[in-house]
Design an enzyme around this catalytic site. Sequence first.
Site, PDB file in Angstrom:
ATOM      1  N   GLU A  28      36.636  42.881  45.847  1.00 19.19           N
ATOM      2  CA  GLU A  28      37.048  43.614  44.710  1.00 19.19           C
ATOM      3  C   GLU A  28      36.879  43.008  43.443  1.00 19.19           C
ATOM      4  O   GLU A  28      37.014  41.710  43.471  1.00 19.19           O
ATOM      5  CB  GLU A  28      38.525  43.941  44.893  1.00 19.19           C
ATOM      6  CG  GLU A  28      38.946  44.910  43.660  1.00 19.19           C
ATOM      7  CD  GLU A  28      40.603  45.568  44.293  1.00 19.19           C
ATOM      8  OE1 GLU A  28      40.810  45.730  45.337  1.00 19.19           O
ATOM      9  OE2 GLU A  28      41.495  45.432  43.458  1.00 19.19           O
ATOM     10  N   ASP A  33      38.046  43.296  39.410  1.00 19.76           N
ATOM     11  CA  ASP A  33      39.207  43.941  38.732  1.00 19.76           C
ATOM     12  C   ASP A  33      39.165  43.927  37.149  1.00 19.76           C
ATOM     13  O   ASP A  33      38.904  42.737  36.603  1.00 19.76           O
ATOM     14  CB  ASP A  33      40.604  43.841  38.905  1.00 19.76           C
ATOM     15  CG  ASP A  33      40.915  44.097  40.505  1.00 19.76           C
ATOM     16  OD1 ASP A  33      40.290  44.874  41.003  1.00 19.76           O
ATOM     17  OD2 ASP A  33      41.618  43.250  40.992  1.00 19.76           O
ATOM     18  N   GLU A  44      42.240  45.021  34.671  1.00 23.62           N
ATOM     19  CA  GLU A  44      43.488  45.411  34.794  1.00 23.62           C
ATOM     20  C   GLU A  44      44.307  45.228  33.567  1.00 23.62           C
ATOM     21  O   GLU A  44      44.426  43.791  33.032  1.00 23.62           O
ATOM     22  CB  GLU A  44      44.422  44.854  36.038  1.00 23.62           C
ATOM     23  CG  GLU A  44      43.644  45.295  37.381  1.00 23.62           C
ATOM     24  CD  GLU A  44      44.506  44.383  38.406  1.00 23.62           C
ATOM     25  OE1 GLU A  44      44.828  45.312  39.276  1.00 23.62           O
ATOM     26  OE2 GLU A  44      44.786  43.493  38.441  1.00 23.62           O
ATOM     27  N   GLN A  98      43.823  41.719  32.300  1.00 24.54           N
ATOM     28  CA  GLN A  98      43.465  40.670  33.516  1.00 24.54           C
ATOM     29  C   GLN A  98      42.367  40.978  34.233  1.00 24.54           C
ATOM     30  O   GLN A  98      41.903  42.181  34.380  1.00 24.54           O
ATOM     31  CB  GLN A  98      44.783  40.597  34.401  1.00 24.54           C
ATOM     32  CG  GLN A  98      44.731  39.809  35.505  1.00 24.54           C
ATOM     33  CD  GLN A  98      45.920  39.840  36.358  1.00 24.54           C
ATOM     34  OE1 GLN A  98      46.867  39.383  35.951  1.00 24.54           O
ATOM     35  NE2 GLN A  98      45.825  40.518  37.511  1.00 24.54           N
ATOM     36  N   THR A  99      41.507  39.933  34.470  1.00 22.62           N
ATOM     37  CA  THR A  99      40.265  40.330  35.388  1.00 22.62           C
ATOM     38  C   THR A  99      40.757  39.321  36.834  1.00 22.62           C
ATOM     39  O   THR A  99      41.297  38.604  36.759  1.00 22.62           O
ATOM     40  CB  THR A  99      39.114  39.555  34.888  1.00 22.62           C
ATOM     41  OG1 THR A  99      39.246  38.114  34.589  1.00 22.62           O
ATOM     42  CG2 THR A  99      38.722  40.248  33.361  1.00 22.62           C
ATOM     43  N   ARG A 108      42.496  35.279  41.842  1.00 24.64           N
ATOM     44  CA  ARG A 108      41.735  34.527  40.679  1.00 24.64           C
ATOM     45  C   ARG A 108      41.851  35.103  39.519  1.00 24.64           C
ATOM     46  O   ARG A 108      40.852  35.395  39.057  1.00 24.64           O
ATOM     47  CB  ARG A 108      40.049  34.731  41.319  1.00 24.64           C
ATOM     48  CG  ARG A 108      39.878  33.752  42.855  1.00 24.64           C
ATOM     49  CD  ARG A 108      38.386  34.114  43.150  1.00 24.64           C
ATOM     50  NE  ARG A 108      38.116  33.203  44.085  1.00 24.64           N
ATOM     51  CZ  ARG A 108      38.362  33.310  45.707  1.00 24.64           C
ATOM     52  NH1 ARG A 108      38.851  34.547  46.041  1.00 24.64           N
ATOM     53  NH2 ARG A 108      37.611  32.589  46.448  1.00 24.64           N
ATOM     54  N   GLU A 109      42.861  35.154  39.019  1.00 24.43           N
ATOM     55  CA  GLU A 109      43.185  35.864  37.691  1.00 24.43           C
ATOM     56  C   GLU A 109      42.821  34.868  36.564  1.00 24.43           C
ATOM     57  O   GLU A 109      42.925  33.733  36.563  1.00 24.43           O
ATOM     58  CB  GLU A 109      44.726  36.276  37.576  1.00 24.43           C
ATOM     59  CG  GLU A 109      45.421  37.028  38.646  1.00 24.43           C
ATOM     60  CD  GLU A 109      45.847  36.506  39.987  1.00 24.43           C
ATOM     61  OE1 GLU A 109      45.770  35.409  40.114  1.00 24.43           O
ATOM     62  OE2 GLU A 109      46.547  37.225  40.675  1.00 24.43           O
ATOM     63  N   TRP A 124      54.849  42.524  38.256  1.00 24.83           N
ATOM     64  CA  TRP A 124      53.912  41.535  37.474  1.00 24.83           C
ATOM     65  C   TRP A 124      53.331  41.741  36.300  1.00 24.83           C
ATOM     66  O   TRP A 124      52.700  40.975  35.576  1.00 24.83           O
ATOM     67  CB  TRP A 124      53.015  41.073  38.580  1.00 24.83           C
ATOM     68  CG  TRP A 124      52.165  42.017  39.164  1.00 24.83           C
ATOM     69  CD1 TRP A 124      52.221  42.431  40.518  1.00 24.83           C
ATOM     70  CD2 TRP A 124      51.023  42.354  38.926  1.00 24.83           C
ATOM     71  NE1 TRP A 124      51.201  43.572  40.751  1.00 24.83           N
ATOM     72  CE2 TRP A 124      50.494  43.331  39.673  1.00 24.83           C
ATOM     73  CE3 TRP A 124      50.060  42.496  37.671  1.00 24.83           C
ATOM     74  CZ2 TRP A 124      49.456  44.295  39.660  1.00 24.83           C
ATOM     75  CZ3 TRP A 124      49.042  42.980  37.654  1.00 24.83           C
ATOM     76  CH2 TRP A 124      48.515  44.036  38.498  1.00 24.83           C
TER      77      TRP A 124
END
Length: 274
Positions: free
Chosen positions: A107, A109, A111, A120-121, A131-132, A194
């Site tokens: 995935e 993202d 977000e 946030q990726t 892996r933010e 979160w």
Amino acid sequence: MAFNIIILTILLGAFCFQATAALSTNFDAYYSYLWGGDHFSVNPQQSEVQLKFDRSSGAGFRSKSDYGSGLFHIKMKLPSNKSGGIVPNFYLTALPDGESSSKPHFEFDFEFLGSTGKLQTNVYNYESGHREQTFNLWFDPSADFHSYDILWNPSQIVFYIDNIPMREFKNNVPGVSYPNQPMHIEASIWNADWAGTVDWSKTPFFMHYSDFGFNACTGNNMAACSGDNLFWNKYKALTAVEKQKMASYRKNYMTYDYCAQSNTKMKECSYNNV
């Protein structure tokens, strides 16, 4: 396969694609309703989708097809009422509809953490993510539409905001897997602890999407989606100009990086974004 090609120019012309045919930007050419009932709406021209979030529900849509590579594009405008807790998003996922996101899967993202401009990726590499990398955007994402793109090919994954590369994940790390399964696109608005605390006094929240056209290889044949006959697969690495631009924006706007934490740093950190 979709071979319609649009021009996408990264700042200073460093990343340019040649156009050969017009690309539809209508919602129903690529997407369909997924969930949310009357919290989902699309205008008569099929040019803009509105997702509503309140105490009763959020909403979402998904692509009609699965893809094996591509340059995935959307424009988003966040709710104007500021709050934490809501999660407007746009992402690619290999997870079948209805399955738990805790299950190992691939995935990528985008977000938003609330509607205040924090984005946030994340990359799930056939596990549960973590892996933010988070950015405070240099513009108000609720004031107008902005472009969000994900390049995924056999060489790299690159996240772009307004054509500026913000993050890369390379397929050149020994001992680290790389996404190799077909994915579909989803977009939605919901809430999560979160992402902060929702200010319920400001509901409802309205998320807007537009410019739905993108270029990608349709279907489940990953080998067919890996060839250089597809223009997006020719971009095997960022240019020197792109790397410089990415480094500058990451330095000025990145607020969290899993690679900078000893307890979350992973093997690929020494290879990516350098």
